[in-house]
Enzyme design. Sequence first.
Site, mmCIF file in Angstrom:
data_model
loop_
_atom_site.group_PDB
_atom_site.id
_atom_site.type_symbol
_atom_site.label_atom_id
_atom_site.label_comp_id
_atom_site.label_asym_id
_atom_site.label_seq_id
_atom_site.Cartn_x
_atom_site.Cartn_y
_atom_site.Cartn_z
ATOM 1 N N GLY A 100 73.087 56.374 64.053
ATOM 2 C CA GLY A 100 74.316 54.894 64.332
ATOM 3 C C GLY A 100 74.877 55.194 63.081
ATOM 4 O O GLY A 100 74.369 56.161 62.493
ATOM 5 N N SER B 289 74.665 51.577 65.014
ATOM 6 C CA SER B 289 73.829 51.716 66.500
ATOM 7 C C SER B 289 72.843 51.034 66.864
ATOM 8 O O SER B 289 72.018 51.508 67.755
ATOM 9 C CB SER B 289 74.852 52.413 67.148
ATOM 10 O OG SER B 289 76.404 52.402 67.355
#
Length: 268
Positions: free
Chosen positions: A211, A72
Amino acid sequence: MNRRSFVLSALAAGFFQTTVAGPQFQEMAEWSRFFIEADVQGSIVVLDARDKPETTYVYNASRSHQRYSPASTFKIPHSLFALDAGLLRDEFQVIPWDGVKRPTQAWNVDQDLRSAMRNSTVWVYERFAKELGDARETAYMRKIGYGNAVTTGDKPFWVEGDLAISSFEQIALLQRLYRNQLPFQVEHQRLVKDVLINEAGPNWILRAKTGWSGKIGWWVGWVEWPGGPVFFVLNMDTPNRLGDLAKRQSITRNVLRSLNALPLPPIP
């Protein structure tokens, strides 16, 4: 070889050495204690731009050069792609939920850019990827020199596929975004920086994005101070999956505090 050829050859050799030498940095073996205490295998790169010259500190340099799935953290450039392509007008545009129930409750409602970034709403960026298409995604990534710039493999390609980027490459991207030097409209870069705000104090702002690929965890961003920014990229293995995720921030915060780059938490 005449003098002119010799000079040109020498210049070329010097240029080659410069381009392959890579970033200069200071190894921080003492930061191993933060990883050992957390029982984590990982690395961190910190670029302190508060003073001149800038100083880059690294723990586990070999890992910091290795490319991993961005997960992410790819939402940072991906948001710029969507804005540039006109898929998003601003942070207020509503992105309608498709009605599909997903495990993360915060995803099961309409989104906007700010909520999609804050909640790391995967389906929003999957929709952007579908509307952009692989060819435009690849072109955008090549334009900014993003990792290996590929969309191959399973989807989403930034989590399950072959896209990969190193910690040093992440730092370089963050620096360019901070300085509005990416090849996008300045207002789009400022908007993405705005939605990256995590915390702020009287004289500092923390902008960052997590992430997680399922195996690899990231926390990337920077702390802005009056004297300049301090960029950071944490990369780590997550064998305990969800049980390891909080360690991304705890390790990074300990590292930053060791440099007086982040305030201590308030005393209860």
